[in-house]
Design a protein around this motif. Structure first.
Motif, PDB file in Angstrom:
ATOM      1  N   ARG A 171       0.914  -1.310   0.100  1.00 41.36           N
ATOM      2  CA  ARG A 171       0.132   0.046  -0.189  1.00 41.36           C
ATOM      3  C   ARG A 171       0.669   1.249   0.131  1.00 41.36           C
ATOM      4  O   ARG A 171       0.340   2.174  -0.053  1.00 41.36           O
ATOM      5  CB  ARG A 171      -0.972   0.124   0.954  1.00 41.36           C
ATOM      6  CG  ARG A 171      -1.925  -1.060   1.221  1.00 41.36           C
ATOM      7  CD  ARG A 171      -2.931  -1.235   2.217  1.00 41.36           C
ATOM      8  NE  ARG A 171      -2.499  -1.226   3.570  1.00 41.36           N
ATOM      9  CZ  ARG A 171      -2.528  -0.264   4.525  1.00 41.36           C
ATOM     10  NH1 ARG A 171      -3.059   0.679   4.462  1.00 41.36           N
ATOM     11  NH2 ARG A 171      -1.811  -0.797   5.659  1.00 41.36           N
ATOM     12  N   GLU A 228       3.873   3.817  -1.493  1.00 41.67           N
ATOM     13  CA  GLU A 228       4.454   4.337  -2.848  1.00 41.67           C
ATOM     14  C   GLU A 228       5.820   4.031  -2.467  1.00 41.67           C
ATOM     15  O   GLU A 228       6.605   4.917  -1.393  1.00 41.67           O
ATOM     16  CB  GLU A 228       4.016   5.773  -3.146  1.00 41.67           C
ATOM     17  CG  GLU A 228       4.434   5.951  -4.556  1.00 41.67           C
ATOM     18  CD  GLU A 228       5.911   6.847  -4.605  1.00 41.67           C
ATOM     19  OE1 GLU A 228       6.418   6.276  -5.479  1.00 41.67           O
ATOM     20  OE2 GLU A 228       5.937   7.357  -3.691  1.00 41.67           O
ATOM     21  N   TYR A 241       1.301   6.494   1.416  1.00 41.89           N
ATOM     22  CA  TYR A 241       0.440   5.507   0.568  1.00 41.89           C
ATOM     23  C   TYR A 241       0.075   5.815  -0.791  1.00 41.89           C
ATOM     24  O   TYR A 241       0.032   6.858  -1.211  1.00 41.89           O
ATOM     25  CB  TYR A 241      -1.076   5.480   1.449  1.00 41.89           C
ATOM     26  CG  TYR A 241      -0.627   5.003   2.994  1.00 41.89           C
ATOM     27  CD1 TYR A 241      -0.582   3.677   3.179  1.00 41.89           C
ATOM     28  CD2 TYR A 241      -0.976   5.943   3.940  1.00 41.89           C
ATOM     29  CE1 TYR A 241      -0.376   3.129   4.288  1.00 41.89           C
ATOM     30  CE2 TYR A 241      -1.024   5.221   5.234  1.00 41.89           C
ATOM     31  CZ  TYR A 241      -0.750   3.909   5.433  1.00 41.89           C
ATOM     32  OH  TYR A 241      -0.454   3.613   6.738  1.00 41.89           O
ATOM     33  N   ASN A 242      -0.196   4.671  -1.360  1.00 40.59           N
ATOM     34  CA  ASN A 242      -0.408   4.961  -2.964  1.00 40.59           C
ATOM     35  C   ASN A 242      -1.965   5.160  -3.182  1.00 40.59           C
ATOM     36  O   ASN A 242      -2.573   5.224  -2.359  1.00 40.59           O
ATOM     37  CB  ASN A 242       0.123   3.750  -3.655  1.00 40.59           C
ATOM     38  CG  ASN A 242      -0.469   2.363  -3.005  1.00 40.59           C
ATOM     39  OD1 ASN A 242      -1.611   2.339  -2.586  1.00 40.59           O
ATOM     40  ND2 ASN A 242       0.334   1.183  -3.208  1.00 40.59           N
ATOM     41  N   ARG A 243      -2.169   5.217  -4.657  1.00 45.54           N
ATOM     42  CA  ARG A 243      -3.505   5.474  -4.786  1.00 45.54           C
ATOM     43  C   ARG A 243      -4.694   4.277  -4.641  1.00 45.54           C
ATOM     44  O   ARG A 243      -5.828   4.480  -4.206  1.00 45.54           O
ATOM     45  CB  ARG A 243      -3.555   5.760  -6.464  1.00 45.54           C
ATOM     46  CG  ARG A 243      -4.862   6.274  -7.014  1.00 45.54           C
ATOM     47  CD  ARG A 243      -4.830   6.950  -8.287  1.00 45.54           C
ATOM     48  NE  ARG A 243      -6.034   7.303  -9.002  1.00 45.54           N
ATOM     49  CZ  ARG A 243      -6.235   7.929  -9.951  1.00 45.54           C
ATOM     50  NH1 ARG A 243      -4.824   8.364 -10.611  1.00 45.54           N
ATOM     51  NH2 ARG A 243      -7.060   8.362 -10.564  1.00 45.54           N
ATOM     52  N   PHE A 271      -1.125  10.683   0.849  1.00 43.05           N
ATOM     53  CA  PHE A 271      -0.939   9.444  -0.311  1.00 43.05           C
ATOM     54  C   PHE A 271      -0.386  10.328  -1.514  1.00 43.05           C
ATOM     55  O   PHE A 271      -0.580  11.537  -1.614  1.00 43.05           O
ATOM     56  CB  PHE A 271      -2.647   9.320  -0.579  1.00 43.05           C
ATOM     57  CG  PHE A 271      -3.496   8.788   0.448  1.00 43.05           C
ATOM     58  CD1 PHE A 271      -3.460   7.390   0.529  1.00 43.05           C
ATOM     59  CD2 PHE A 271      -4.014   9.765   1.336  1.00 43.05           C
ATOM     60  CE1 PHE A 271      -4.309   7.063   1.787  1.00 43.05           C
ATOM     61  CE2 PHE A 271      -4.756   9.378   2.310  1.00 43.05           C
ATOM     62  CZ  PHE A 271      -5.025   7.927   2.496  1.00 43.05           C
ATOM     63  N   ARG A 272       0.294   9.933  -2.222  1.00 44.40           N
ATOM     64  CA  ARG A 272       0.832  10.144  -3.503  1.00 44.40           C
ATOM     65  C   ARG A 272      -0.293   9.631  -4.440  1.00 44.40           C
ATOM     66  O   ARG A 272      -0.320   8.406  -4.934  1.00 44.40           O
ATOM     67  CB  ARG A 272       2.217   9.552  -3.959  1.00 44.40           C
ATOM     68  CG  ARG A 272       2.674  10.337  -5.144  1.00 44.40           C
ATOM     69  CD  ARG A 272       4.019   9.713  -5.633  1.00 44.40           C
ATOM     70  NE  ARG A 272       4.616  10.241  -6.778  1.00 44.40           N
ATOM     71  CZ  ARG A 272       5.647  10.101  -7.595  1.00 44.40           C
ATOM     72  NH1 ARG A 272       6.381   9.126  -6.811  1.00 44.40           N
ATOM     73  NH2 ARG A 272       5.944  10.774  -8.698  1.00 44.40           N
TER      74      ARG A 272
END
Length: 369
Positions: A209, A211, A217-219, A284-285
């Motif tokens: 999860r 990045e 956290y990722n998308r 989040f990125r």
């Protein structure tokens, strides 16, 4: 979660099973006493002159001891001040105490002498070898006393045959102790193995999860988190605030300083976002040079202040690879969640505010209306 927390969860799960089991044990004892008493009364196996003695000393007293001990244990286990380990130990001791009462008061029935053995197996739940040895010592003592009472008052067999039966019961207790001792060891190893597997799985799941570059956290994690937050929005003490961060002229940074320079900017921003979020860590990125922050642990004014501070700190951060006086900036849009919005509508509100910030000159914060 460390091992102590995991172990407490393990104890709590067993506590929820063991307390009802002890009450079921008591209810079963009551029903059995009623049936046996009725049989003794109607069959005349116990003379009527001694029936009252039987009812008091072999029925009412042991059942009363059972009931009182159960009530006390139930009250104590409901107290939140007690640790899960203390509660499960109390319940195991309660069960062991119940088996002792059965062996002592119901020794008229020879199988009752074997009941303390069952608590040895149960004690393996605690994977505590010292406690298991204590139970074994008490069980030997209880079987000894109960055997003497049975032999003196209820044995219908010859001395030799009676001693053979008693010896077999002692032998059974020793066998159960050996099995329980090994089970205790296996249980401890099993709990450690499951915990290690849990930690490994949790770490892997977290890595999936995250990045890799910014460690935000990722998308995919964003999509899951946003749905969870919307679902629980009515219970939230503070407003849900979504912030979209869009770096200004990031393509120019990559073209001028290369992708290593761009990566350095992204990494630094990721660290600043994590620091601004505090314990919530909902950063989040979203993709490329777009980032999302979500605040759910503070009033709206404090969230806006944290965003303004982040923008100011980032716009004044001097990167080593850039010329003196050259800075990176970003435009930010803030949207407070409105009841009835879905995840797309909420994101679009923050995105529209960020777009307005860019059109008004960049390096600024705009709040969705």
């Amino acid at each position: 979660m460390d091992f102590t927390e995991y172990k407490n969860g393990y104890y709590t799960r067993w506590q929820k099973k063991l307390l009802p089991a002890c009450w079921a044990f008591f209810v079963t004892a009551v029903i059995m006493n009623i049936c046996i008493s009725n049989y003794f009364f109607t069959s005349g196996e116990i003379p009527h002159s001694r029936f009252n003695f039987y009812i008091i000393f072999e029925s009412i007293i042991p059942l009363s001891i059972h009931f009182i001990s159960l009530v006390v244990a139930t009250i104590f286990t409901k107290r939140s001040s007690m640790s899960p380990e203390a509660k499960i130990k109390l319940l195991v001791w309660l069960y062991f105490f119940q088996t002792i009462v059965i062996a002592l008061f119901y020794c008229r029935f020879l199988p009752a002498l074997c009941f303390p053995c069952t608590s040895l197996i149960l004690s393996a739940l605690l994977f505590d070898k010292k406690l298991l040895k204590i139970y074994f010592t008490f069980s030997l003592f209880t079987i000894t006393v109960s055997s003497v009472v049975w032999f003196m008052n209820f044995s219908q067999y010859t001395l030799v045959f009676s001693l053979v039966i008693i010896t077999m019961i002692f032998f059974l207790d020793v066998i159960v102790f050996i099995l329980s001792y090994n089970l205790c060891k296996l249980q401890r190893e099993l709990v450690f193995t499951i915990f290690k597997s849990y930690v490994k799985h949790k770490k892997l799941n977290k890595e999936l999860r995250l990045e890799p570059l910014t460690r935000l956290y990722n998308r995919t994690a964003y999509a899951n988190a946003i749905e969870r937050l919307i679902h629980g929005s009515r219970k939230s003490e503070f407003p849900l605030v979504q912030v979209l961060l869009d770096l200004d002229n990031f393509k120019e940074i990559n073209d001028t300083y290369g992708h290593s320079g761009g990566d350095a900017v992204l990494i630094t921003l990721g660290e600043m976002i994590s620091s601004s979020l505090g314990k919530a860590k909902l950063g989040f990125r979203y993709g490329g040079d777009e980032f999302v922050m979500i605040f759910n642990d503070r009033p709206f004014d404090e969230a806006v202040a944290a965003v303004e501070k982040l923008r100011n700190d980032f716009s004044n951060f001097q990167f080593d690879f850039m010329k003196t006086g050259k800075f990176c900036t970003m435009s930010l849009g803030i949207a407070v969640y409105q009841p009835g919005w879905n995840s797309k509508q909420w994101f679009q509100a923050a995105d529209a505010a960020a777009y307005i910030a860019k059109t008004k000159g960049k390096n600024r914060v705009e709040i969705a209306k």
